[in-house]
Design a protein around this motif. Structure first.
Motif, PDB file in Angstrom:
ATOM      1  N   LEU A 195      27.145 -37.031  35.778  1.00 10.94           N
ATOM      2  CA  LEU A 195      26.264 -38.271  35.881  1.00 10.94           C
ATOM      3  C   LEU A 195      26.063 -38.944  37.363  1.00 10.94           C
ATOM      4  N   PRO A 196      25.071 -39.151  37.944  1.00 17.41           N
ATOM      5  CA  PRO A 196      25.147 -39.922  39.043  1.00 17.41           C
ATOM      6  C   PRO A 196      25.447 -41.396  39.215  1.00 17.41           C
ATOM      7  N   PHE A 197      25.908 -41.957  38.056  1.00 20.53           N
ATOM      8  CA  PHE A 197      26.202 -43.235  37.942  1.00 20.53           C
ATOM      9  C   PHE A 197      27.278 -43.567  36.927  1.00 20.53           C
ATOM     10  N   THR A 198      27.934 -44.929  36.909  1.00 21.78           N
ATOM     11  CA  THR A 198      28.939 -45.355  36.240  1.00 21.78           C
ATOM     12  C   THR A 198      28.010 -45.656  34.982  1.00 21.78           C
ATOM     13  N   PRO A 199      28.487 -45.279  34.054  1.00 22.66           N
ATOM     14  CA  PRO A 199      27.616 -45.743  32.637  1.00 22.66           C
ATOM     15  C   PRO A 199      28.387 -46.911  32.245  1.00 22.66           C
ATOM     16  N   PRO A 200      27.641 -48.242  31.898  1.00 24.94           N
ATOM     17  CA  PRO A 200      27.926 -49.296  31.475  1.00 24.94           C
ATOM     18  C   PRO A 200      28.131 -49.297  30.029  1.00 24.94           C
ATOM     19  N   VAL A 201      27.724 -48.343  29.329  1.00 23.77           N
ATOM     20  CA  VAL A 201      27.897 -48.067  27.845  1.00 23.77           C
ATOM     21  C   VAL A 201      28.698 -46.856  27.442  1.00 23.77           C
ATOM     22  N   LYS A 202      29.141 -46.407  26.386  1.00 23.84           N
ATOM     23  CA  LYS A 202      29.421 -45.309  25.765  1.00 23.84           C
ATOM     24  C   LYS A 202      28.644 -45.194  24.562  1.00 23.84           C
ATOM     25  N   LEU A 203      28.466 -43.621  24.353  1.00 25.21           N
ATOM     26  CA  LEU A 203      27.651 -43.277  23.121  1.00 25.21           C
ATOM     27  C   LEU A 203      28.230 -41.862  22.784  1.00 25.21           C
ATOM     28  N   TYR A 204      28.281 -41.820  21.358  1.00 21.88           N
ATOM     29  CA  TYR A 204      28.728 -40.686  20.576  1.00 21.88           C
ATOM     30  C   TYR A 204      27.392 -40.322  19.658  1.00 21.88           C
ATOM     31  N   LEU A 205      27.323 -38.960  19.589  1.00 19.72           N
ATOM     32  CA  LEU A 205      26.077 -38.645  18.656  1.00 19.72           C
ATOM     33  C   LEU A 205      26.680 -37.562  17.893  1.00 19.72           C
ATOM     34  N   VAL A 206      26.712 -37.723  16.518  1.00 15.87           N
ATOM     35  CA  VAL A 206      27.463 -36.916  15.739  1.00 15.87           C
ATOM     36  C   VAL A 206      26.643 -36.111  14.604  1.00 15.87           C
ATOM     37  N   ASN A 207      26.712 -35.095  14.849  1.00 22.51           N
ATOM     38  CA  ASN A 207      25.953 -33.970  13.842  1.00 22.51           C
ATOM     39  C   ASN A 207      24.480 -34.538  13.919  1.00 22.51           C
ATOM     40  N   GLY A 208      23.869 -35.131  14.583  1.00 23.33           N
ATOM     41  CA  GLY A 208      22.203 -35.175  14.744  1.00 23.33           C
ATOM     42  C   GLY A 208      21.997 -36.459  13.843  1.00 23.33           C
ATOM     43  N   ASN A 209      22.899 -37.002  13.057  1.00 22.56           N
ATOM     44  CA  ASN A 209      22.601 -37.983  12.242  1.00 22.56           C
ATOM     45  C   ASN A 209      23.449 -39.501  12.241  1.00 22.56           C
ATOM     46  N   THR A 254      17.328 -45.347  12.179  1.00 20.02           N
ATOM     47  CA  THR A 254      16.689 -43.973  12.175  1.00 20.02           C
ATOM     48  C   THR A 254      16.125 -43.946  13.832  1.00 20.02           C
ATOM     49  N   THR A 255      15.322 -45.040  14.141  1.00 19.09           N
ATOM     50  CA  THR A 255      14.874 -45.005  15.441  1.00 19.09           C
ATOM     51  C   THR A 255      15.967 -44.937  16.598  1.00 19.09           C
ATOM     52  N   PHE A 256      16.849 -45.745  16.281  1.00 19.80           N
ATOM     53  CA  PHE A 256      18.112 -45.728  17.385  1.00 19.80           C
ATOM     54  C   PHE A 256      18.583 -44.595  17.572  1.00 19.80           C
ATOM     55  N   VAL A 257      18.859 -43.729  16.512  1.00 16.93           N
ATOM     56  CA  VAL A 257      19.459 -42.358  16.496  1.00 16.93           C
ATOM     57  C   VAL A 257      18.504 -41.540  17.181  1.00 16.93           C
ATOM     58  N   GLU A 258      17.326 -41.573  16.802  1.00 16.79           N
ATOM     59  CA  GLU A 258      16.358 -40.615  17.553  1.00 16.79           C
ATOM     60  C   GLU A 258      16.078 -40.763  19.114  1.00 16.79           C
ATOM     61  N   GLN A 259      16.004 -41.857  19.465  1.00 15.38           N
ATOM     62  CA  GLN A 259      15.886 -42.530  20.694  1.00 15.38           C
ATOM     63  C   GLN A 259      17.278 -42.160  21.457  1.00 15.38           C
ATOM     64  N   SER A 260      18.319 -42.359  20.870  1.00 13.00           N
ATOM     65  CA  SER A 260      19.786 -42.179  21.497  1.00 13.00           C
ATOM     66  C   SER A 260      19.904 -40.635  22.031  1.00 13.00           C
ATOM     67  N   LEU A 262      17.050 -38.597  22.386  1.00 13.03           N
ATOM     68  CA  LEU A 262      16.070 -38.522  23.532  1.00 13.03           C
ATOM     69  C   LEU A 262      16.743 -38.745  24.889  1.00 13.03           C
ATOM     70  N   TRP A 263      17.312 -39.991  24.934  1.00 14.05           N
ATOM     71  CA  TRP A 263      17.928 -40.334  26.133  1.00 14.05           C
ATOM     72  C   TRP A 263      19.022 -39.478  26.582  1.00 14.05           C
ATOM     73  N   PHE A 264      19.908 -39.072  25.559  1.00 15.52           N
ATOM     74  CA  PHE A 264      21.198 -38.061  26.165  1.00 15.52           C
ATOM     75  C   PHE A 264      20.549 -36.856  26.700  1.00 15.52           C
ATOM     76  N   ASN A 265      19.692 -36.075  25.909  1.00 11.75           N
ATOM     77  CA  ASN A 265      18.822 -35.023  26.247  1.00 11.75           C
ATOM     78  C   ASN A 265      18.346 -34.975  27.637  1.00 11.75           C
ATOM     79  N   ALA A 266      17.567 -36.210  27.791  1.00 13.98           N
ATOM     80  CA  ALA A 266      16.812 -36.338  29.042  1.00 13.98           C
ATOM     81  C   ALA A 266      17.693 -36.334  30.329  1.00 13.98           C
ATOM     82  N   LEU A 267      18.986 -37.308  30.192  1.00 13.18           N
ATOM     83  CA  LEU A 267      19.842 -37.310  31.154  1.00 13.18           C
ATOM     84  C   LEU A 267      20.589 -35.714  31.638  1.00 13.18           C
ATOM     85  N   TRP A 268      20.783 -35.270  30.288  1.00 12.12           N
ATOM     86  CA  TRP A 268      21.560 -33.692  30.468  1.00 12.12           C
ATOM     87  C   TRP A 268      20.336 -32.876  31.164  1.00 12.12           C
ATOM     88  N   GLU A 269      19.397 -32.981  30.936  1.00  9.08           N
ATOM     89  CA  GLU A 269      18.366 -32.042  31.383  1.00  9.08           C
ATOM     90  C   GLU A 269      17.946 -32.177  32.684  1.00  9.08           C
TER      91      GLU A 269
END
Length: 279
Positions: A195-209, A254-260, A262-269
């Protein structure tokens, strides 16, 4: 040692009311002195996970665990990362296809949390067919927002120490998981991007759910770096309070999981880049 025993309690490998192994056996298992064993047990006693910690008889796993049922339930109160992450990762490995995405400053918490499922795989208790792990970490080419010296000097010792930790933890995580290919024939893929920045938060996405979210809370502290004491702003990521959001636990979760995702994939891609775990 405390992290590993905590993970075993959280996963149920050590059950409420069960007597712990003797301090002599724990010292042999972990290759440490008895004093280190007692220190680890006292840490867990302070967290209300163990009772009867003494030099004599073995300790006992608490009947009313400080972890409670909050470790895995969607209505769980937040818990420190070292407490909350391990049981989620262990549960994820009970499925045929394990998918874990992580965004963090270093992968130390994730590496620690992998200890219990790896132990269970080697013991023949778990056998996933496929494991996909993606990790986003800060690039070595940026000036980190933290850890940073309080005096705002150009001293790069903190940056170099962080980079060594980032690479070492990532290499251990990668090695331990990829070894499952040879030992158990599991289809494993571990990928890191920068990443080109220091993340102020940490996020773990587990098995899509499930999405596990925590803030890096900065504190001012002093630490010995080399032969000097350096005042710094830093965050203790392993102790960051982890909030759980689960699919199906209501519209907000559910919305938080879905948006998380989307956010992770957007950064990744988009703005992330190839990362090589070298010095």
């Amino acid at each position: 040692m405390a992290d590993e025993l905590r993970a075993r309690i959280a996963s149920g490998a050590l059950r409420a009311g069960q007597r712990m192994p003797t301090q002599a056996r724990l010292a042999d298992e972990f290759g440490v002195e008895r004093g280190a064993v007692r220190q680890a047990l006292r840490i867990l006693q302070s967290e209300h996970l163990l009772t009867n910690v003494s030099k004599g008889s073995p300790a006992t796993v608490a009947l009313d665990l400080g972890l409670g049922n909050a470790l895995t339930g969607p209505a769980a109160p937040p818990q420190p990362t070292t407490v909350a992450l391990a049981p989620r990762i262990a549960a994820a490995f009970a499925t045929p296809h394990v998918e874990i995405d992580a965004l963090c400053l270093t992968s130390v918490s994730l590496t620690l949390a992998m200890g219990e499922p790896l132990r269970q795989i080697h013991a023949g208790q778990l056998n996933p067919a496929k494991v996909d792990v993606r990790v986003l970490l800060p690039s070595r080419d940026i000036d980190l927002a933290f850890p940073t010296p309080v005096d705002d000097s150009t001293d790069d010792r903190l940056q170099r120490r962080w980079l060594a930790q980032r690479n070492a933890q990532g290499q251990v995580l990668q090695h331990n998981l990829l070894a499952l290919r040879a030992t158990h024939g599991i289809d494993v893929h571990v990928t890191f991007r920068a990443l080109p920045f220091t993340p102020p938060v940490k996020l773990y996405l587990v098995n899509g759910n499930e999405a596990l979210f925590a803030y890096y809370t900065l504190t001012r502290r002093e630490e010995e770096i080399g032969e000097e004491h350096l005042e710094m702003y830093d965050a203790e990521g392993t102790q960051s309070m982890l909030f759980s959001f689960a699919q199906g636990a209501g519209l907000r979760d559910t919305t938080f999981v879905e948006q998380s995702h989307l956010w992770f994939n957007a950064l990744w891609e988009t703005i992330s880049s190839e990362l090589t775990l070298t010095s």
